[in-house]
Design a protein around this motif. Structure first.
Motif, PDB file in Angstrom:
ATOM      1  N   HIS A  16       0.827  -1.207   0.000  1.00  0.00           N
ATOM      2  CA  HIS A  16       0.000   0.000   0.000  1.00  0.00           C
ATOM      3  C   HIS A  16       0.865   1.263   0.000  1.00  0.00           C
ATOM      4  O   HIS A  16       0.554   2.242  -0.679  1.00  0.00           O
ATOM      5  N   ILE A  17       1.932   1.240   0.760  1.00  0.00           N
ATOM      6  CA  ILE A  17       2.852   2.386   0.774  1.00  0.00           C
ATOM      7  C   ILE A  17       3.451   2.582  -0.617  1.00  0.00           C
ATOM      8  O   ILE A  17       3.527   3.705  -1.124  1.00  0.00           O
ATOM      9  N   PHE A  18       3.862   1.491  -1.255  1.00  0.00           N
ATOM     10  CA  PHE A  18       4.445   1.568  -2.590  1.00  0.00           C
ATOM     11  C   PHE A  18       3.440   2.113  -3.603  1.00  0.00           C
ATOM     12  O   PHE A  18       3.777   2.969  -4.428  1.00  0.00           O
ATOM     13  N   ASN A  20       0.810   4.062  -3.005  1.00  0.00           N
ATOM     14  CA  ASN A  20       0.583   5.480  -2.735  1.00  0.00           C
ATOM     15  C   ASN A  20       1.757   6.339  -3.195  1.00  0.00           C
ATOM     16  O   ASN A  20       1.560   7.426  -3.751  1.00  0.00           O
ATOM     17  N   LEU A  21       2.974   5.868  -2.964  1.00  0.00           N
ATOM     18  CA  LEU A  21       4.154   6.606  -3.413  1.00  0.00           C
ATOM     19  C   LEU A  21       4.185   6.695  -4.938  1.00  0.00           C
ATOM     20  O   LEU A  21       4.460   7.758  -5.506  1.00  0.00           O
ATOM     21  N   THR A  22       3.874   5.600  -5.596  1.00  0.00           N
ATOM     22  CA  THR A  22       3.839   5.588  -7.062  1.00  0.00           C
ATOM     23  C   THR A  22       2.781   6.555  -7.590  1.00  0.00           C
ATOM     24  O   THR A  22       3.041   7.322  -8.521  1.00  0.00           O
ATOM     25  N   ASN A  23       1.595   6.534  -6.987  1.00  0.00           N
ATOM     26  CA  ASN A  23       0.538   7.469  -7.396  1.00  0.00           C
ATOM     27  C   ASN A  23       0.978   8.909  -7.211  1.00  0.00           C
ATOM     28  O   ASN A  23       0.725   9.765  -8.063  1.00  0.00           O
ATOM     29  N   PHE A  24       1.630   9.196  -6.100  1.00  0.00           N
ATOM     30  CA  PHE A  24       2.121  10.556  -5.849  1.00  0.00           C
ATOM     31  C   PHE A  24       3.130  10.978  -6.907  1.00  0.00           C
ATOM     32  O   PHE A  24       3.048  12.090  -7.457  1.00  0.00           O
ATOM     33  N   LEU A  25       4.078  10.086  -7.222  1.00  0.00           N
ATOM     34  CA  LEU A  25       5.110  10.433  -8.201  1.00  0.00           C
ATOM     35  C   LEU A  25       4.538  10.602  -9.600  1.00  0.00           C
ATOM     36  O   LEU A  25       4.942  11.506 -10.342  1.00  0.00           O
ATOM     37  N   LYS A  28       2.821  13.928  -9.581  1.00  0.00           N
ATOM     38  CA  LYS A  28       3.807  15.017  -9.529  1.00  0.00           C
ATOM     39  C   LYS A  28       4.429  15.276 -10.899  1.00  0.00           C
ATOM     40  O   LYS A  28       4.611  16.419 -11.303  1.00  0.00           O
TER      41      LYS A  28
END
Length: 86
Positions: A16-18, A20-25, A28
């Motif tokens: 889930h962290i991965f 969310n981080l991917t979605n953020f990047l 961005k």
């Protein structure tokens, strides 16, 4: 048994962290619209894989909907290419 449960929970948390981080990047470096289009494309690919591997039945309405999705993803990518070249 309890140790296995912790391993599963840890794996789920990290995935889930991965995600969310991917979605953020992605957001961005591109845009929220691109993220939405990628999500739609992912859904269509998942359905095609489901049909091919598990031979799930698909209605005519479903095929029409997936065709619209794939066409929309294609048109969006073409529009994005043209806007970059201008």
């Amino acid at each position: 048994m309890m140790r296995n449960s912790y391993s599963i929970c840890s794996s789920i948390l990290l995935s889930h962290i991965f995600v969310n981080l991917t979605n953020f990047l992605v957001t961005k470096h591109t845009s929220a619209l691109t993220l939405q289009v990628l999500g739609n494309a992912k859904g269509a690919v998942a359905v095609v894989i489901s049909i091919l591997i598990f031979q799930n039945p698909v209605s005519v309405t479903g095929i029409f909907g997936y065709s619209i999705t794939v066409t929309g993803v294609f048109l969006y990518s073409e529009a994005k290419k043209r806007s970059r070249s201008n």
